[in-house]
Design an enzyme around this catalytic site. Sequence first.
Site, PDB file in Angstrom:
ATOM      1  N   SER A   8       0.832 -17.890 -13.837  1.00 51.04           N
ATOM      2  CA  SER A   8       2.099 -17.862 -13.699  1.00 51.04           C
ATOM      3  C   SER A   8       2.605 -16.736 -13.038  1.00 51.04           C
ATOM      4  CB  SER A   8       2.534 -17.708 -15.035  1.00 51.04           C
ATOM      5  OG  SER A   8       4.320 -17.181 -14.872  1.00 51.04           O
ATOM      6  N   HIS A  33       1.881 -21.832 -11.329  1.00 49.72           N
ATOM      7  CA  HIS A  33       2.943 -22.185 -12.398  1.00 49.72           C
ATOM      8  C   HIS A  33       4.416 -21.337 -11.977  1.00 49.72           C
ATOM      9  CE1 HIS A  33       4.659 -22.928 -16.187  1.00 49.72           C
ATOM     10  NE2 HIS A  33       4.935 -21.866 -16.408  1.00 49.72           N
ATOM     11  N   ASP A  35       7.868 -19.997 -12.904  1.00 42.78           N
ATOM     12  CA  ASP A  35       9.097 -20.210 -13.967  1.00 42.78           C
ATOM     13  C   ASP A  35      10.532 -19.754 -13.309  1.00 42.78           C
ATOM     14  OD1 ASP A  35       7.286 -20.375 -16.257  1.00 42.78           O
ATOM     15  OD2 ASP A  35       6.485 -18.243 -15.838  1.00 42.78           O
ATOM     16  N   MET A  37      14.417 -19.626 -14.058  1.00 48.02           N
ATOM     17  CA  MET A  37      15.263 -19.566 -15.352  1.00 48.02           C
ATOM     18  C   MET A  37      16.692 -19.119 -14.963  1.00 48.02           C
ATOM     19  SD  MET A  37      12.895 -16.703 -17.359  1.00 48.02           S
ATOM     20  CE  MET A  37      11.014 -16.882 -17.533  1.00 48.02           C
ATOM     21  N   HIS A  66       8.382 -24.973 -13.765  1.00 50.75           N
ATOM     22  CA  HIS A  66       8.475 -24.899 -15.254  1.00 50.75           C
ATOM     23  C   HIS A  66      10.188 -24.660 -15.196  1.00 50.75           C
ATOM     24  CE1 HIS A  66       8.246 -22.825 -19.437  1.00 50.75           C
ATOM     25  NE2 HIS A  66       8.985 -23.973 -19.594  1.00 50.75           N
ATOM     26  N   MET A  68      13.189 -23.798 -16.894  1.00 49.60           N
ATOM     27  CA  MET A  68      13.924 -23.166 -18.234  1.00 49.60           C
ATOM     28  C   MET A  68      15.337 -23.088 -17.998  1.00 49.60           C
ATOM     29  SD  MET A  68      10.906 -20.705 -19.238  1.00 49.60           S
ATOM     30  CE  MET A  68      10.460 -20.656 -17.323  1.00 49.60           C
ATOM     31  N   MET A 136       5.170 -24.644 -25.547  1.00 52.33           N
ATOM     32  CA  MET A 136       5.488 -23.025 -25.210  1.00 52.33           C
ATOM     33  C   MET A 136       4.852 -22.287 -26.699  1.00 52.33           C
ATOM     34  SD  MET A 136       6.973 -22.609 -22.564  1.00 52.33           S
ATOM     35  CE  MET A 136       7.032 -20.778 -22.479  1.00 52.33           C
ATOM     36  N   ASP A 174       1.544 -22.419 -22.741  1.00 52.60           N
ATOM     37  CA  ASP A 174       2.320 -21.579 -21.976  1.00 52.60           C
ATOM     38  C   ASP A 174       2.806 -20.060 -22.939  1.00 52.60           C
ATOM     39  OD1 ASP A 174       3.643 -19.906 -19.819  1.00 52.60           O
ATOM     40  OD2 ASP A 174       5.099 -21.413 -19.576  1.00 52.60           O
TER      41      ASP A 174
HETATM   42  C1  DX5 Z   1       7.636 -17.568 -20.296  1.00 54.25           C
HETATM   43  C2  DX5 Z   1       7.222 -18.372 -19.093  1.00 54.25           C
HETATM   44  C3  DX5 Z   1       5.743 -18.147 -19.116  1.00 54.25           C
HETATM   45  C4  DX5 Z   1       5.479 -16.548 -18.545  1.00 54.25           C
HETATM   46  C5  DX5 Z   1       3.856 -16.451 -19.183  1.00 54.25           C
HETATM   47  O1  DX5 Z   1       9.025 -18.073 -20.535  1.00 54.25           O
HETATM   48  O2  DX5 Z   1       7.344 -19.616 -19.180  1.00 54.25           O
HETATM   49  O3  DX5 Z   1       5.266 -18.940 -17.684  1.00 54.25           O
HETATM   50  O4  DX5 Z   1       5.174 -16.357 -17.286  1.00 54.25           O
HETATM   51  O5  DX5 Z   1       3.565 -14.951 -19.337  1.00 54.25           O
HETATM   52  P1  DX5 Z   1       2.367 -14.341 -20.118  1.00 54.25           P
HETATM   53  O6  DX5 Z   1       1.226 -15.427 -19.744  1.00 54.25           O
HETATM   54  O7  DX5 Z   1       2.516 -12.971 -19.727  1.00 54.25           O
HETATM   55  O8  DX5 Z   1       2.629 -14.785 -21.715  1.00 54.25           O
HETATM   56 ZN    ZN Z   2       6.195 -20.927 -17.694  1.00 55.54          ZN
END
Ligand code: DX5
Ligand code: ZN
Length: 216
Positions: A8, A33, A35, A37, A66, A68, A136, A174
């Site tokens: 990620s 990956h 993220d 947001m 992903h 969010m 998650m 994740d």
């Molecule tokens: C959290 C994200 C993850 C995050 C994971 O909201 O969806 O993908 O980057 O990070 P680590 O592996 O450091 O927990």
């Molecule tokens: Zn993620």
Amino acid sequence: MKKLIAPSILSADFSKLGEEIHAVEKAGADLIHIDIMDGHFVPNLTIGTPVVKSIRKITKLPLDCHLMIEYPERFIEAFKEAGADWISVHAETCDLAKVLPAIKKLGCKAGAVINPNTTVETLYPFCKLADYILIMTVHPGFGGQKKVDGSTEKIAELKKYLKEHHLHIPIQVDGGVKVENIAEFAHAGAEIFVSGSGIFHTKDYVATIAQMKSYI
Ligand code: DX5
Ligand code: ZN
């Protein structure tokens, strides 16, 4: 299914994002990956389609976006156009019965995601529509958190349901995934492992990903 490691980039050094992606690609990453947001569904802002578009140009690895964000259905086409190969959306943000088929129609793999406070049963009516299911194991929003208690059991519960219903849908995990605990998630039934800080905050990505692969 072959087990996959998905670094990620949230925990990468964004001042040299291209180099970071090349480094994990060389080290054996299977997916990137990303993220996304929005500051509403989760209390953080990250990146949008222009960055995905730039990443698309520098790697051949599939891009796993992903989402969010609220109203993810408004953005799936834009992410596909930017270069996403996999797109996952949360059960908490949309009607999976509508959005998963819409993602597939665009030619992407469609992922269904649930937060730690959402039960696995919530997903059961939609499993058949998903190409992968993301559990998650932290409350989404930030990298570097510790996995929430009960996460492994949740993966095992989903795996049991999928097996009983002869559904061969891979489970992605994740949040808080590291060399130290990846075997536990694999044992519970996960097959796709997202790891941000567990990879990017280590010195040697080659060694870290090789170790991870040896445990799954
Ligand atoms: C959290 C994200 C993850 C995050 C994971 O909201 O969806 O993908 O980057 O990070 P680590 O592996 O450091 O927990
Ligand atoms: Zn993620």
